[in-house]
Design a protein around this motif. Structure first.
Motif, PDB file in Angstrom:
ATOM      1  N   ALA A  67      -6.373   5.522  -8.909  1.00 37.54           N
ATOM      2  CA  ALA A  67      -6.698   6.897  -8.305  1.00 37.54           C
ATOM      3  C   ALA A  67      -7.591   7.264  -9.180  1.00 37.54           C
ATOM      4  O   ALA A  67      -8.023   8.091  -9.640  1.00 37.54           O
ATOM      5  CB  ALA A  67      -5.279   7.009  -8.418  1.00 37.54           C
ATOM      6  N   ARG A  87      -3.979   2.199  -6.863  1.00 33.93           N
ATOM      7  CA  ARG A  87      -3.863   1.732  -5.259  1.00 33.93           C
ATOM      8  C   ARG A  87      -4.177   1.586  -4.317  1.00 33.93           C
ATOM      9  O   ARG A  87      -5.141   1.046  -5.063  1.00 33.93           O
ATOM     10  CB  ARG A  87      -4.989   3.320  -4.916  1.00 33.93           C
ATOM     11  CG  ARG A  87      -4.229   5.401  -4.761  1.00 33.93           C
ATOM     12  CD  ARG A  87      -4.749   6.111  -3.936  1.00 33.93           C
ATOM     13  NE  ARG A  87      -6.288   5.743  -3.723  1.00 33.93           N
ATOM     14  CZ  ARG A  87      -6.728   6.512  -2.931  1.00 33.93           C
ATOM     15  NH1 ARG A  87      -6.467   6.882  -1.869  1.00 33.93           N
ATOM     16  NH2 ARG A  87      -8.645   6.197  -2.718  1.00 33.93           N
ATOM     17  N   TYR A 110       2.622   1.636  -3.034  1.00 36.82           N
ATOM     18  CA  TYR A 110       1.505   2.468  -4.190  1.00 36.82           C
ATOM     19  C   TYR A 110       0.898   3.499  -3.863  1.00 36.82           C
ATOM     20  O   TYR A 110       0.037   4.611  -5.240  1.00 36.82           O
ATOM     21  CB  TYR A 110       0.840   1.377  -4.912  1.00 36.82           C
ATOM     22  CG  TYR A 110       0.547   0.156  -5.603  1.00 36.82           C
ATOM     23  CD1 TYR A 110       0.785   0.737  -6.865  1.00 36.82           C
ATOM     24  CD2 TYR A 110       1.511  -0.724  -4.968  1.00 36.82           C
ATOM     25  CE1 TYR A 110       0.928  -0.275  -8.205  1.00 36.82           C
ATOM     26  CE2 TYR A 110       1.243  -2.073  -6.213  1.00 36.82           C
ATOM     27  CZ  TYR A 110       1.563  -1.436  -7.989  1.00 36.82           C
ATOM     28  OH  TYR A 110       1.147  -2.781  -8.225  1.00 36.82           O
ATOM     29  N   GLU A 111       1.147   4.209  -2.850  1.00 37.18           N
ATOM     30  CA  GLU A 111       1.165   5.876  -2.326  1.00 37.18           C
ATOM     31  C   GLU A 111       1.455   7.098  -3.964  1.00 37.18           C
ATOM     32  O   GLU A 111       2.703   6.843  -4.387  1.00 37.18           O
ATOM     33  CB  GLU A 111       2.142   6.709  -0.999  1.00 37.18           C
ATOM     34  CG  GLU A 111       0.664   5.571  -0.216  1.00 37.18           C
ATOM     35  CD  GLU A 111       1.104   5.970   1.001  1.00 37.18           C
ATOM     36  OE1 GLU A 111       2.512   7.058   1.383  1.00 37.18           O
ATOM     37  OE2 GLU A 111       0.892   5.591   2.238  1.00 37.18           O
ATOM     38  N   ARG A 127       0.465  -0.989   0.122  1.00 32.36           N
ATOM     39  CA  ARG A 127      -0.145  -0.288   0.306  1.00 32.36           C
ATOM     40  C   ARG A 127       0.987   1.221   0.069  1.00 32.36           C
ATOM     41  O   ARG A 127       0.795   2.411  -0.719  1.00 32.36           O
ATOM     42  CB  ARG A 127      -0.667  -0.038   1.111  1.00 32.36           C
ATOM     43  CG  ARG A 127      -2.141   1.223   1.484  1.00 32.36           C
ATOM     44  CD  ARG A 127      -2.803   1.580   2.550  1.00 32.36           C
ATOM     45  NE  ARG A 127      -1.554   1.241   3.508  1.00 32.36           N
ATOM     46  CZ  ARG A 127      -1.500   2.386   4.395  1.00 32.36           C
ATOM     47  NH1 ARG A 127      -1.832   3.648   3.585  1.00 32.36           N
ATOM     48  NH2 ARG A 127      -0.681   2.422   5.055  1.00 32.36           N
ATOM     49  N   ARG A 138       0.723   6.593  -7.194  1.00 36.98           N
ATOM     50  CA  ARG A 138       0.651   6.304  -7.943  1.00 36.98           C
ATOM     51  C   ARG A 138      -0.566   6.325  -9.167  1.00 36.98           C
ATOM     52  O   ARG A 138      -1.625   6.682  -8.170  1.00 36.98           O
ATOM     53  CB  ARG A 138       1.039   5.023  -8.036  1.00 36.98           C
ATOM     54  CG  ARG A 138       2.831   4.437  -7.650  1.00 36.98           C
ATOM     55  CD  ARG A 138       3.897   4.768  -8.361  1.00 36.98           C
ATOM     56  NE  ARG A 138       3.752   3.856  -9.457  1.00 36.98           N
ATOM     57  CZ  ARG A 138       4.404   2.996  -9.648  1.00 36.98           C
ATOM     58  NH1 ARG A 138       5.440   2.804  -9.075  1.00 36.98           N
ATOM     59  NH2 ARG A 138       4.802   2.556 -10.407  1.00 36.98           N
TER      60      ARG A 138
END
Length: 226
Positions: free
Chosen positions: A89, A76, A70-71, A67, A73
């Motif tokens: 997102a 999510r 993937y912040e 998690r 990106r």
């Protein structure tokens, strides 16, 4: 040092508290979680991940690492109830508009029933009717359940043991919510066009809306507006 018991080949015999194989490195566990979430059409629970991954893995820690990675990106890793999924997102949702199917607008009766379940769950049908001020069409509840947006909850420990209704993970996923506690307020709902500035249900006197004995008007019995 404790003495170790060796087997016939000179290798130490592990006790019942040890495992024959070490768990994969956390980076590899992240890759496994990523693969499962990416390939799954439905949110995946930690229990499901644990059942798929090698013995000794820690899916809870792996999904948290994933998690964070993937912040910021384009997609999510999000929590939906007690499950996890990979989602677009929110600020990039407009890119998908041409590929989405336009859905018919929910009827006022369906929106009110769904909102009452979401904000007051677990709630019985009688309580829904008391809040709305009119009776609830069985078809409205049945079709909301067919959409998998609401489901049966636990029975109340009251006379008659009435069933209750709660929202589902599918409902949370559709609206991008982690839990029902993240539901928007009334102002946000009106701003999004989900609520209209109409008189509250039951505000019309008897006979004005064509209903009798508090029954729901015929046009409100349908889930979708034409």
């Amino acid at each position: 040092m404790e003495d170790q018991i060796m087997d016939g080949h000179g290798a130490p015999i592990r006790d019942g508290n040890d495992t024959l194989f070490d768990a994969p490195p956390m980076a590899e566990q992240e890759r496994m979680v990523e693969a499962v979430l990416f390939a799954s059409a439905e949110p995946v629970t930690l229990r499901d991940l644990e059942g798929r991954m090698p013995h000794g893995c820690n899916p809870r820690e792996a999904v948290e690492h994933l998690r964070k990675r993937y912040e910021g990106r384009g997609v999510r890793v999000v929590r939906l109830g007690d499950a996890w999924a990979i989602r677009t997102a929110p600020d990039l949702g407009f890119l998908m508009q041409k590929e989405t199917t336009e859905l018919r607008k929910l009827s006022r009766a369906a929106i009110e029933t769904l909102a009452i379940v979401a904000y007051h769950q677990p709630v019985t049908r009688t309580e829904i009717e008391e809040i709305r001020g009119v009776s609830v069409s069985r078809g409205t509840i049945d079709q909301l359940m067919e959409m998998d947006w609401i489901r049966l909850g636990r029975r109340r420990m009251t006379p008659g043991r009435p069933v209750t209704f709660v929202v589902t993970p599918v409902f949370l996923d559709h609206f991008g919510l982690e839990s029902a506690r993240d539901l928007p307020g009334l102002k946000e709902l009106r701003a999004a066009g989900l609520l209209e500035n109409r008189p509250p249900p039951g505000a019309l006197s008897m006979g004005q809306d064509g209903s009798e004995d508090g029954e729901e008007p015929e046009e409100q019995a349908e889930l979708f507006e034409e």
